[in-house]
Design an enzyme around this catalytic site. Structure first.
Site, PDB file in Angstrom:
ATOM      1  N   LYS A  59     -19.183  48.157  -9.394  1.00 50.65           N
ATOM      2  CA  LYS A  59     -18.450  48.028 -10.654  1.00 50.65           C
ATOM      3  C   LYS A  59     -18.322  46.557 -11.029  1.00 50.65           C
ATOM      4  O   LYS A  59     -18.307  45.700 -10.147  1.00 50.65           O
ATOM      5  CB  LYS A  59     -17.032  48.601 -10.500  1.00 50.65           C
ATOM      6  CG  LYS A  59     -16.945  50.103 -10.456  1.00 50.65           C
ATOM      7  CD  LYS A  59     -15.492  50.549 -10.361  1.00 50.65           C
ATOM      8  CE  LYS A  59     -15.393  52.060 -10.276  1.00 50.65           C
ATOM      9  NZ  LYS A  59     -15.841  52.745 -11.492  1.00 50.65           N
ATOM     10  N   ARG A 112     -17.411  63.310  -7.584  1.00 51.43           N
ATOM     11  CA  ARG A 112     -17.995  64.665  -7.588  1.00 51.43           C
ATOM     12  C   ARG A 112     -18.676  64.980  -6.266  1.00 51.43           C
ATOM     13  O   ARG A 112     -18.721  66.130  -5.837  1.00 51.43           O
ATOM     14  CB  ARG A 112     -18.941  64.796  -8.791  1.00 51.43           C
ATOM     15  CG  ARG A 112     -20.102  63.848  -8.787  1.00 51.43           C
ATOM     16  CD  ARG A 112     -20.736  63.654 -10.161  1.00 51.43           C
ATOM     17  NE  ARG A 112     -19.968  62.749 -11.020  1.00 51.43           N
ATOM     18  CZ  ARG A 112     -20.293  62.423 -12.268  1.00 51.43           C
ATOM     19  NH1 ARG A 112     -21.369  62.964 -12.839  1.00 51.43           N
ATOM     20  NH2 ARG A 112     -19.559  61.597 -12.963  1.00 51.43           N
TER      21      ARG A 112
HETATM   22  N1  BES Z   1     -13.145  56.467 -10.366  1.00 57.65           N
HETATM   23  C1  BES Z   1     -14.059  56.374 -11.433  1.00 57.65           C
HETATM   24  C2  BES Z   1     -13.496  56.893 -12.759  1.00 57.65           C
HETATM   25  C3  BES Z   1     -12.341  56.139 -13.329  1.00 57.65           C
HETATM   26  C4  BES Z   1     -12.524  55.175 -14.286  1.00 57.65           C
HETATM   27  C5  BES Z   1     -11.043  56.449 -12.940  1.00 57.65           C
HETATM   28  C6  BES Z   1     -11.453  54.512 -14.832  1.00 57.65           C
HETATM   29  C7  BES Z   1      -9.971  55.781 -13.488  1.00 57.65           C
HETATM   30  C8  BES Z   1     -10.169  54.812 -14.432  1.00 57.65           C
HETATM   31  C9  BES Z   1     -15.314  57.177 -11.110  1.00 57.65           C
HETATM   32  O1  BES Z   1     -15.642  57.260  -9.773  1.00 57.65           O
HETATM   33  C10 BES Z   1     -16.447  56.502 -11.790  1.00 57.65           C
HETATM   34  O2  BES Z   1     -16.744  55.401 -11.418  1.00 57.65           O
HETATM   35  N2  BES Z   1     -17.051  57.164 -12.760  1.00 57.65           N
HETATM   36  C11 BES Z   1     -18.126  56.620 -13.483  1.00 57.65           C
HETATM   37  C12 BES Z   1     -19.155  57.700 -13.631  1.00 57.65           C
HETATM   38  C13 BES Z   1     -20.474  57.201 -14.140  1.00 57.65           C
HETATM   39  C14 BES Z   1     -21.144  56.328 -13.106  1.00 57.65           C
HETATM   40  C15 BES Z   1     -21.340  58.396 -14.448  1.00 57.65           C
HETATM   41  C16 BES Z   1     -17.601  56.170 -14.840  1.00 57.65           C
HETATM   42  O3  BES Z   1     -16.707  56.819 -15.385  1.00 57.65           O
HETATM   43  O4  BES Z   1     -18.069  55.135 -15.312  1.00 57.65           O
HETATM   44 MN    MN Z   2     -16.803  55.627  -9.111  1.00 52.57          MN
END
Ligand code: BES
Ligand code: MN
Ligand code: ZN
Length: 490
Positions: free
Chosen positions: A266, A340
């Protein structure tokens, strides 16, 4: 754990008003009517409340609002709070009024003279819920443990009514503590230890370690944690308060104690917020705590997948193909779509082991749900209209925002992989829906299922009606009510 503000219910003793320290709160109905305690406070203050009621200010005051007289004459209290509330408020009005008192209280002792108010227990619940502060890591923490005394017409009834509500508050506090806790403190091991302690409440708690998970074939869960020094775990919490042998409700939670994104790292800005990526597991834990504390007459099993998503030489890579416990293979395109991968194995295990009557999973799953619904509503996905409706009704009754989102074959098709049974991401479009579609591939046709994407509601930057900024505990109240309404029906 953050303790609830100590509450005592006593019979109305109007003589106590003159000599109370800290704050005194009284009620005036919207039509200006006062009970005996408010009348005494009025007399002590030489008619100050009556003058306020006769003023333009009182006309402008909204229901549930408070006007404060500082250092009221004739009393030893440092403030007299005049709360405008009808004698028979709705549950929402009562809770909101309690929250208003909590905000004013600021950690001071309070004598709340409820007079003949109905729903005193709900006011107390609102007060306690809003009085939460997470101060474990503040060296100059204000003391928030000073007591609140609630004087009312039927203290015994009020305290009986308050007991199950305070159980819910304790559950929500556990959820908030877990969700607020930084990841260096709340490791997977610390999380499991805190859950194991709940066996003292009559919950049956099992901790499955990596070797156990390996044997079960939970490879998709394990691959998420394989880059971290913290061992992956699954914790199973059983509450058997219902009929023997009756199929339980299963609650499944995403417990990513920190989500760096893994090799699909990230960006740095805001990454610290990913300490809350175990929020789903936190809600499962808090709900189980509430059910145990109030000795719910239902069978409910809570399962959480606890992992840390870190980049390292052992971390799962984009392009790796992993076999899930179910046997389906997953091409990991993006290691940041890890929730997931954790949930699919735990959900499969929950169904194989418990054949649940219903299954609800909770996860801070997608950023996309925040784009869609903001911080007001969780995303609700379901394969069963009746089950979904009963949840939405419970959430509405508790004032927890929840909005149903679609599922469908066309979305599912976006998960097609060239080399494996599925990819772990669908693409930018409908990101929350394709995440839910991924999960649905691990739901048996006969299992009524609800997926709650709580990424927008688990932790927020500004205060909500019943919580200060930070972790909200969203979902504990709604799930507790779902259990009460749909599983404790006799
Ligand atoms: N934990 C994150 C989602 C999230 C984002 C929770 C902001 C709380 C606040 C999740 O694991 C994630 O990183 N999701 C990605 C999915 C993408 C790579 C398809 C996302 O939402 O960017
Ligand atoms: Mn994630
Ligand atoms: Zn995540």
């Amino acid at each position: 754990m953050t303790a609830l503000t100590p509450l005592t219910f006593t019979a109305t003793d109007i003589d106590a008003l003159a000599t109370a320290t800290g704050r005194v709160a009284v009620i005036v109905a919207p039509d200006g009517k006062m009970g005996q305690a408010a009348r005494r406070a009025n007399r002590l203050t030489k008619g100050a409340i009556a003058r306020f009621v006769a003023s333009e200010g009182f006309e402008k005051i909204k229901m549930g609002q408070v006007t404060t007289l500082a250092w009221p004459v004739g009393m030893t209290a440092e403030a007299l709070d005049i709360l405008c509330l009808p004698r028979n408020p709705s549950v929402a009005e009562a809770r909101k009024a309690g929250a208003t008192l909590a905000k004013l209280r600021g950690g001071k002792t309070m004598l709340f003279a409820a007079d003949g108010l109905r729903r005193v227990a709900e006011v107390s619940f609102g007060l306690v819920m809003r009085d939460y502060t997470f101060s474990d890591h503040k060296s100059d923490a204000e003391t928030h443990d000073t007591a609140i005394t609630v004087m009312c017409a039927n203290p015994d009834d009020a305290s009986t009514d308050a007991a199950p509500l305070l159980a819910i508050a304790e559950g929500a506090f556990m959820t908030r503590d877990l969700t607020n806790e930084p990841a260096n403190v709340l490791t997977t091991t610390e999380f499991a230890d805190r859950l194991a302690e709940m066996s003292a409440l009559g919950l049956e708690v099992e901790v499955l370690e990596e070797a156990d998970l390996e044997k079960l074939g939970m490879r998709t869960l394990l691959c998420v944690g394989q880059g971290s020094d913290s061992p992956s775990k699954v914790v199973v919490m059983q509450w058997n308060g219902g009929k023997k042998g009756e199929a339980p409700l299963a609650l499944v939670g995403k417990g990513v104690v920190f989500d760096t994104g893994g090799i699909s790292l990230k960006p740095g800005a805001g990454m610290e917020d990913m300490t809350m990526d175990m929020g789903g597991a936190g809600v499962v834990a808090g709900t189980m705590r509430a059910l145990a504390l109030r000795k719910a007459k239902a069978n409910v099993v809570g399962l959480v997948g606890l992992v840390e998503n870190m980049p390292s030489g052992n971390a799962v890579r984009p392009g790796d193909v992993i076999t899930s416990m179910k046997g389906d293979t997953v091409e990991v395109i993006n290691t940041d779509a890890e929730g997931r991968l954790v949930l699919c194995d735990v959900m499969w295990y929950a169904q194989e082991r418990f054949s649940p009557a219903g299954m609800v999973d909770l996860a801070t799953l997608t950023g996309a749900i925040i784009i869609g619904l903001g911080h007001e509503n969780a995303g609700v996905f379901s394969n069963n209209d009746d089950f979904c409706k009963s949840f939405l009704k419970a959430a509405e009754a508790e004032g927890e925002g929840a909005w149903r989102m679609p599922l469908g074959k066309a979305y599912d098709a976006l998960l097609k992989s060239r080399i494996a049974d599925m990819k772990n991401i669908g693409g930018r479009a409908a990101g929350s829906v394709t995440a839910a579609q991924f999960l649905q591939r691990f739901v048996k046709d006969e299992t009524p299922w609800i997926h709650l994407d709580i990424a927008g509601v688990a932790s927020v930057k500004s205060a909500t009606s019943l919580a200060p900024a930070g972790a909200t505990g969203w979902g504990v109240m709604a799930l507790n009510r779902l259990v009460a309404d749909a599983y404790e029906t006799e």
